[in-house]
Scaffold this motif. Sequence first.
Motif, mmCIF file in Angstrom:
data_model
loop_
_atom_site.group_PDB
_atom_site.id
_atom_site.type_symbol
_atom_site.label_atom_id
_atom_site.label_comp_id
_atom_site.label_asym_id
_atom_site.label_seq_id
_atom_site.Cartn_x
_atom_site.Cartn_y
_atom_site.Cartn_z
ATOM 1 N N VAL A 1 22.225 46.959 35.280
ATOM 2 C CA VAL A 1 22.868 48.239 35.577
ATOM 3 C C VAL A 1 24.154 48.003 36.361
ATOM 4 C CG1 VAL A 1 22.629 50.367 36.932
ATOM 5 C CG2 VAL A 1 20.798 49.652 35.397
ATOM 6 N N VAL A 2 24.117 47.119 37.340
ATOM 7 C CA VAL A 2 25.320 46.806 38.126
ATOM 8 C C VAL A 2 26.406 46.213 37.227
ATOM 9 C CG1 VAL A 2 26.225 45.276 39.932
ATOM 10 C CG2 VAL A 2 24.122 46.563 40.320
ATOM 11 N N ILE A 3 26.033 45.316 36.337
ATOM 12 C CA ILE A 3 26.997 44.722 35.406
ATOM 13 C C ILE A 3 27.591 45.804 34.498
ATOM 14 C CG2 ILE A 3 27.251 43.132 33.439
ATOM 15 C CD1 ILE A 3 27.082 41.699 36.099
ATOM 16 N N ALA A 4 26.761 46.698 33.985
ATOM 17 C CA ALA A 4 27.250 47.748 33.089
ATOM 18 C C ALA A 4 28.194 48.708 33.814
ATOM 19 C CB ALA A 4 26.068 48.511 32.493
ATOM 20 N N VAL A 5 27.859 49.063 35.058
ATOM 21 C CA VAL A 5 28.729 49.964 35.825
ATOM 22 C C VAL A 5 30.059 49.285 36.122
ATOM 23 C CG1 VAL A 5 28.973 51.115 38.063
ATOM 24 C CG2 VAL A 5 26.853 51.342 36.771
ATOM 25 N N ALA A 6 30.035 48.029 36.514
ATOM 26 C CA ALA A 6 31.277 47.299 36.784
ATOM 27 C C ALA A 6 32.123 47.195 35.521
ATOM 28 C CB ALA A 6 30.959 45.909 37.329
ATOM 29 N N LEU A 7 31.495 46.947 34.385
ATOM 30 C CA LEU A 7 32.219 46.872 33.116
ATOM 31 C C LEU A 7 32.822 48.228 32.753
ATOM 32 C CD1 LEU A 7 32.966 45.038 30.733
ATOM 33 C CD2 LEU A 7 30.869 45.796 29.641
ATOM 34 N N ALA A 8 32.077 49.296 33.001
ATOM 35 C CA ALA A 8 32.595 50.640 32.711
ATOM 36 C C ALA A 8 33.811 50.957 33.586
ATOM 37 C CB ALA A 8 31.495 51.676 32.911
ATOM 38 N N PHE A 9 33.729 50.631 34.874
ATOM 39 C CA PHE A 9 34.874 50.860 35.759
ATOM 40 C C PHE A 9 36.081 50.030 35.338
ATOM 41 C CE2 PHE A 9 31.959 52.371 39.315
ATOM 42 C CZ PHE A 9 32.321 53.705 39.148
ATOM 43 N N PHE A 10 35.848 48.787 34.944
ATOM 44 C CA PHE A 10 36.935 47.930 34.475
ATOM 45 C C PHE A 10 37.591 48.525 33.228
ATOM 46 C CE2 PHE A 10 38.373 44.631 31.562
ATOM 47 C CZ PHE A 10 39.360 44.034 32.333
ATOM 48 N N CYS A 11 36.765 48.994 32.295
ATOM 49 C CA CYS A 11 37.299 49.569 31.057
ATOM 50 C C CYS A 11 38.106 50.830 31.334
ATOM 51 C CB CYS A 11 36.158 49.875 30.098
ATOM 52 S SG CYS A 11 35.401 48.399 29.393
ATOM 53 N N MET A 12 37.632 51.669 32.252
ATOM 54 C CA MET A 12 38.367 52.899 32.565
ATOM 55 C C MET A 12 39.709 52.594 33.233
ATOM 56 S SD MET A 12 35.448 55.701 33.669
ATOM 57 C CE MET A 12 35.479 55.161 35.331
ATOM 58 N N ALA A 13 39.719 51.589 34.102
ATOM 59 C CA ALA A 13 40.944 51.278 34.844
ATOM 60 C C ALA A 13 41.974 50.541 33.992
ATOM 61 C CB ALA A 13 40.611 50.451 36.074
ATOM 62 N N ASN A 14 41.536 49.827 32.966
ATOM 63 C CA ASN A 14 42.448 48.983 32.184
ATOM 64 C C ASN A 14 42.499 49.361 30.711
ATOM 65 O OD1 ASN A 14 43.246 47.002 34.238
ATOM 66 N ND2 ASN A 14 41.052 46.563 34.264
ATOM 67 N N TYR A 15 42.351 50.625 30.393
ATOM 68 C CA TYR A 15 42.363 51.053 29.000
ATOM 69 C C TYR A 15 43.801 51.251 28.532
ATOM 70 C CZ TYR A 15 40.166 52.991 24.870
ATOM 71 O OH TYR A 15 39.716 53.191 23.587
ATOM 72 N N VAL A 16 44.479 50.151 28.339
ATOM 73 C CA VAL A 16 45.876 50.169 27.913
ATOM 74 C C VAL A 16 45.997 49.406 26.597
ATOM 75 C CG1 VAL A 16 46.802 50.344 30.245
ATOM 76 C CG2 VAL A 16 46.395 48.108 29.268
ATOM 77 N N PRO A 17 46.949 49.792 25.751
ATOM 78 C CA PRO A 17 47.133 49.059 24.495
ATOM 79 C C PRO A 17 47.774 47.686 24.737
ATOM 80 C CG PRO A 17 48.667 50.892 24.625
ATOM 81 C CD PRO A 17 47.779 50.982 25.822
ATOM 82 N N VAL A 18 47.312 46.717 23.982
ATOM 83 C CA VAL A 18 47.815 45.348 24.088
ATOM 84 C C VAL A 18 48.178 44.885 22.683
ATOM 85 C CG1 VAL A 18 47.221 42.983 24.721
ATOM 86 C CG2 VAL A 18 46.326 44.869 26.056
ATOM 87 N N THR A 19 49.325 44.242 22.563
ATOM 88 C CA THR A 19 49.754 43.682 21.288
ATOM 89 C C THR A 19 49.481 42.183 21.295
ATOM 90 O OG1 THR A 19 51.480 45.344 21.128
ATOM 91 C CG2 THR A 19 51.691 43.413 19.715
#
Length: 107
Positions: free
Chosen positions: A10-28
Amino acid sequence: MQFLRTAFWVVIAVALAFFCMANYVPVTVRLWGDLVMETKLPVLLIGAYALGALPFWVMARATRWRMKRKLESTERALVAATATPSPAATAIDDAAATPSLSVTGQA
Protein backbone atom coordinates in the motif's frame (compact mmCIF):
# COMPACT_ATOMS: atom_id res chain seq x y z
CA MET A 1 3.03 -11.09 8.61
CA GLN A 2 0.37 -10.75 5.91
CA PHE A 3 -0.53 -7.33 7.34
CA LEU A 4 3.07 -6.10 6.97
CA ARG A 5 3.24 -7.31 3.39
CA THR A 6 -0.06 -5.57 2.58
CA ALA A 7 1.03 -2.38 4.34
CA PHE A 8 4.30 -2.38 2.39
CA TRP A 9 2.53 -2.68 -0.96
CA VAL A 10 0.00 0.00 0.00
CA VAL A 11 2.84 2.41 0.85
CA ILE A 12 4.56 1.61 -2.47
CA ALA A 13 1.31 2.13 -4.40
CA VAL A 14 0.58 5.46 -2.69
CA ALA A 15 4.13 6.71 -3.32
CA LEU A 16 3.85 5.65 -6.98
CA ALA A 17 0.49 7.43 -7.30
CA PHE A 18 1.92 10.64 -5.84
CA PHE A 19 4.92 10.41 -8.16
CA CYS A 20 2.66 9.92 -11.18
CA MET A 21 0.46 12.88 -10.24
CA ALA A 22 3.43 15.18 -9.70
CA ASN A 23 5.30 14.19 -12.89
CA TYR A 24 2.55 13.64 -15.45
CA VAL A 25 4.28 15.53 -18.23
CA PRO A 26 4.79 14.52 -21.87
CA VAL A 27 8.25 13.25 -22.79
CA THR A 28 9.66 12.81 -26.28
CA VAL A 29 11.90 9.78 -26.73
CA ARG A 30 14.04 9.41 -29.86
CA LEU A 31 14.32 5.67 -30.44
CA TRP A 32 16.50 5.37 -33.56
CA GLY A 33 16.78 7.22 -36.78
CA ASP A 34 13.78 9.43 -37.22
CA LEU A 35 11.50 7.26 -35.05
CA VAL A 36 10.12 9.33 -32.16
CA MET A 37 7.81 8.23 -29.35
CA GLU A 38 5.88 10.69 -27.22
CA THR A 39 4.63 9.37 -23.87
CA LYS A 40 4.06 10.49 -20.31
CA LEU A 41 6.98 10.29 -17.88
CA PRO A 42 5.41 7.83 -15.37
CA VAL A 43 4.51 5.44 -18.19
CA LEU A 44 8.08 5.55 -19.44
CA LEU A 45 9.61 4.95 -16.00
CA ILE A 46 7.20 2.19 -14.99
CA GLY A 47 7.73 0.50 -18.37
CA ALA A 48 11.51 0.68 -18.00
CA TYR A 49 11.30 -0.77 -14.49
CA ALA A 50 9.04 -3.61 -15.64
CA LEU A 51 11.29 -4.37 -18.59
CA GLY A 52 14.34 -4.48 -16.31
CA ALA A 53 12.62 -6.64 -13.68
CA LEU A 54 11.28 -9.15 -16.19
CA PRO A 55 14.47 -11.30 -16.56
CA PHE A 56 14.89 -11.60 -12.79
CA TRP A 57 11.21 -12.49 -12.33
CA VAL A 58 11.47 -15.20 -15.01
CA MET A 59 14.65 -16.56 -13.40
CA ALA A 60 13.02 -16.65 -9.95
CA ARG A 61 9.93 -18.43 -11.30
CA ALA A 62 12.09 -20.99 -13.13
CA THR A 63 14.16 -21.64 -10.02
CA ARG A 64 11.03 -22.04 -7.90
CA TRP A 65 9.54 -24.43 -10.45
CA ARG A 66 12.75 -26.49 -10.61
CA MET A 67 13.03 -26.70 -6.81
CA LYS A 68 9.36 -27.66 -6.50
CA ARG A 69 9.84 -30.49 -9.00
CA LYS A 70 12.93 -31.65 -7.13
CA LEU A 71 11.09 -31.59 -3.80
CA GLU A 72 8.10 -33.50 -5.19
CA SER A 73 10.43 -36.11 -6.67
CA THR A 74 12.21 -36.50 -3.34
CA GLU A 75 8.90 -36.78 -1.49
CA ARG A 76 7.69 -39.48 -3.90
CA ALA A 77 10.95 -41.40 -3.40
CA LEU A 78 10.58 -41.12 0.37
CA VAL A 79 7.01 -42.41 0.26
CA ALA A 80 8.07 -45.28 -1.99
CA ALA A 81 10.98 -46.15 0.28
CA THR A 82 8.88 -46.17 3.45
CA ALA A 83 5.87 -47.94 1.88
CA THR A 84 7.71 -51.14 0.82
CA PRO A 85 10.37 -52.56 3.11
CA SER A 86 13.64 -53.47 1.50
CA PRO A 87 14.60 -57.16 1.08
CA ALA A 88 17.65 -56.72 3.32
CA ALA A 89 15.49 -55.37 6.14
CA THR A 90 13.03 -58.29 5.88
CA ALA A 91 15.91 -60.79 5.90
CA ILE A 92 17.29 -59.23 9.08
CA ASP A 93 13.83 -59.24 10.67
CA ASP A 94 13.28 -62.90 9.70
CA ALA A 95 16.68 -63.89 11.13
CA ALA A 96 15.95 -62.11 14.39
CA ALA A 97 12.51 -63.75 14.66
CA THR A 98 13.76 -67.35 14.25
CA PRO A 99 15.58 -68.79 17.26
CA SER A 100 18.98 -70.28 16.55
CA LEU A 101 20.96 -72.84 18.46
CA SER A 102 24.09 -71.70 20.15
CA VAL A 103 27.35 -73.66 20.21
CA THR A 104 26.23 -75.56 23.29
CA GLY A 105 23.06 -76.71 21.56
CA GLN A 106 20.65 -74.79 23.72
CA ALA A 107 18.27 -72.23 22.42
